[in-house]
Scaffold this motif. Structure first.
Motif, short mmCIF file in Angstrom:
data_model
loop_
_atom_site.label_atom_id
_atom_site.label_comp_id
_atom_site.label_asym_id
_atom_site.label_seq_id
_atom_site.Cartn_x
_atom_site.Cartn_y
_atom_site.Cartn_z
N GLY A 132 66.32 -30.65 6.31
CA GLY A 132 67.53 -30.40 5.52
C GLY A 132 67.81 -28.93 5.23
N GLU A 133 67.02 -28.03 5.79
CA GLU A 133 67.22 -26.59 5.55
C GLU A 133 68.61 -26.17 6.06
N PHE A 134 69.29 -25.31 5.32
CA PHE A 134 70.59 -24.78 5.75
C PHE A 134 70.33 -23.60 6.69
N LEU A 135 70.93 -23.66 7.88
CA LEU A 135 70.75 -22.57 8.85
C LEU A 135 71.90 -21.58 8.71
N LYS A 136 71.55 -20.33 8.63
CA LYS A 136 72.52 -19.26 8.42
C LYS A 136 73.62 -19.28 9.51
N ILE A 137 74.85 -19.03 9.08
CA ILE A 137 75.96 -18.97 10.04
C ILE A 137 75.89 -17.62 10.77
N ALA A 138 75.92 -17.68 12.10
CA ALA A 138 75.72 -16.46 12.90
C ALA A 138 77.00 -15.63 13.02
N GLY A 139 78.17 -16.27 13.05
CA GLY A 139 79.43 -15.53 13.22
C GLY A 139 79.52 -14.88 14.58
N GLU A 140 80.05 -13.65 14.61
CA GLU A 140 80.41 -13.04 15.89
C GLU A 140 79.23 -12.53 16.71
N LYS A 141 78.03 -12.90 16.34
CA LYS A 141 76.87 -12.54 17.17
C LYS A 141 76.81 -13.41 18.43
N CYS A 142 77.63 -14.49 18.44
CA CYS A 142 77.57 -15.42 19.58
C CYS A 142 78.99 -15.67 20.09
N ASP A 143 79.08 -16.44 21.19
CA ASP A 143 80.41 -16.75 21.75
C ASP A 143 81.04 -17.95 21.04
N LEU A 144 80.20 -18.92 20.77
CA LEU A 144 80.64 -20.17 20.14
C LEU A 144 79.60 -20.56 19.10
N GLU A 145 80.04 -21.30 18.11
CA GLU A 145 79.05 -21.74 17.12
C GLU A 145 79.34 -23.18 16.71
N LEU A 146 78.27 -23.95 16.58
CA LEU A 146 78.37 -25.31 16.06
C LEU A 146 77.84 -25.28 14.63
N ILE A 147 78.75 -25.46 13.68
CA ILE A 147 78.36 -25.37 12.25
C ILE A 147 78.36 -26.79 11.69
N CYS A 148 77.18 -27.26 11.32
CA CYS A 148 77.04 -28.67 10.90
C CYS A 148 77.45 -28.84 9.44
N ASP A 149 78.28 -29.84 9.18
CA ASP A 149 78.68 -30.11 7.79
C ASP A 149 77.79 -31.20 7.17
N GLY A 150 76.72 -31.54 7.87
CA GLY A 150 75.81 -32.59 7.40
C GLY A 150 75.91 -33.82 8.26
N GLN A 151 77.01 -33.92 9.00
CA GLN A 151 77.20 -35.09 9.85
C GLN A 151 77.80 -34.70 11.21
N ASN A 152 78.91 -33.95 11.16
CA ASN A 152 79.59 -33.51 12.39
C ASN A 152 79.47 -32.00 12.55
N TYR A 153 80.06 -31.50 13.65
CA TYR A 153 79.93 -30.06 13.93
C TYR A 153 81.30 -29.39 14.01
#
Ligand code: SF4
Ligand code: SF4
Length: 329
Positions: A132-153
């Protein structure tokens, strides 16, 4: 920004295979997670940091760097399709940024950039870490990001390549308030570990850590080399030649500064012939020598060496001990 269910996500990734060599986190039969092709196992996007050194997609453990036969010398060619790699954390993206520097400044390593050029990096963040750890949002360090809201991305696209891919994804539009809440959670993550290694770096640069300290740490090292093998910013390699039929191939293979033979010279002289010197190097290199050489710390706190070290002397553990002992000196 679109929001994707795991089913939509899989369809999206499958469609990307037309233009990319796609690598995703999958579950292996032994229950661990690793990067693989989509059909090699069930998708395992959630679960936090992937145990293996994630930069191995561009700098693999072993690879041929040239082949010589009686007529010519051949260098490896770039693959037809670029890589699309899902599963970087924000810290892994920092590691990749450093090894891009390492392989391009002073000398450009074409073998590395054969794989790296045109590659699409997809970070995974949000409410999908281990336990359940929250993973830091990377932002513009990558091309695309999947940010999980707990269920979907939520699918965030930052670069032209990322935006072109995101257009093909099938999903509803995400609510702005959800995005803002996730960003708030990311921004409020503690920075204790960074402060810890910065304090340790300062002690090393000011030469406040005596040799006895390294002797006590190295007594606990069994030279298994796991810390180097998993570290995304470890870049040391060895070179050897192999004769096959009528050809000779030159290979490179990861090396480990924790091994006795790491710096041993042909004469037998070994500037790192003692365990305490090798243990000191592992930490000093990333927190002091690289600060002088590259102007930055080269431990990005991905967590792998602390997770994997069987005797509990990963970099954070050593820094904690160092700062406890000498922090007020
Ligand atoms: S936490 Fe360990 S494995 Fe990760 S970047 Fe730092 S030294 Fe390397
Ligand atoms: S993982 Fe731990 S025991 Fe193994 S070589 Fe590294 S420091 Fe030593």
């Amino acid at each position: 920004m679109k929001i994707l269910t795991e089913k939509n996500l899989k369809t999206f990734l499958k469609s990307a295979e037309a233009d990319y060599n796609v690598r995703v986190p999958i579950n292996l039969h032994d229950g661990t997670r690793a990067l693989g092709k989509i059909d090699e196992g069930s998708l395992a996007i959630a679960g936090g940091v992937i145990p293996q050194k994630i930069t191995n997609v561009f700098f693999p453990q072993m690879e041929t760097i040239l082949t010589i036969d009686s007529e010519k010398v051949e260098l490896p060619k770039p693959s037809v399709k670029p890589l699309l790699v899902i599963g970087f954390t924000a810290q892994d993206a920092d590691c990749l940024e450093f090894i891009d520097r390492f392989y391009s400044e002073d000398y450009r390593d074409d073998i590395y950039f054969n794989k790296r050029d045109g590659a699409v990096i997809v970070c995974v963040s949000g409410r999908c870490g281990n336990d359940g750890e929250f993973l830091k949002i990377a932002g513009e360090k990558c091309d695309l990001e999947l940010i999980c809201d707990g269920q979907n991305y939520l699918l965030a696209a930052y670069t032209d390549a990322g935006k072109a891919l995101a257009e093909n994804a099938d999903g509803a539009n995400a609510d702005d308030s959800v995005i803002q809440q996730l960003q708030k959670e990311s921004d409020s993550l503690p920075a204790d570990d960074l402060e810890l290694i910065q304090a340790a770096s300062k002690l090393l640069l000011e030469e406040k850590v005596p040799e006895e300290f390294w002797a006590t740490i190295s007594d606990r090292c069994i030279a298994c080399t796991s810390c180097n093998l998993v570290c995304p910013t470890c870049t040391c390699f060895d070179i050897f030649d192999r004769k096959t039929d009528s050809k000779v191939q030159r290979w490179r293979m990861w090396d480990s500064c924790q091994l006795d033979g790491f710096m041993r010279e042909a004469s037998g002289h070994n500037p790192m012939g003692k365990e305490n010197i090798r243990t000191r190097r592992r930490i000093h290199h990333k927190l002091a020598a690289d600060v002088t050489r590259w102007g930055q710390l080269t431990c990005m706190l991905c967590g792998r060496c602390d997770d994997v070290c069987p005797t509990g002397i990963g970099i954070k553990a050593v820094c904690r001990e160092m700062v406890d002992k000498y922090g007020s000196a």
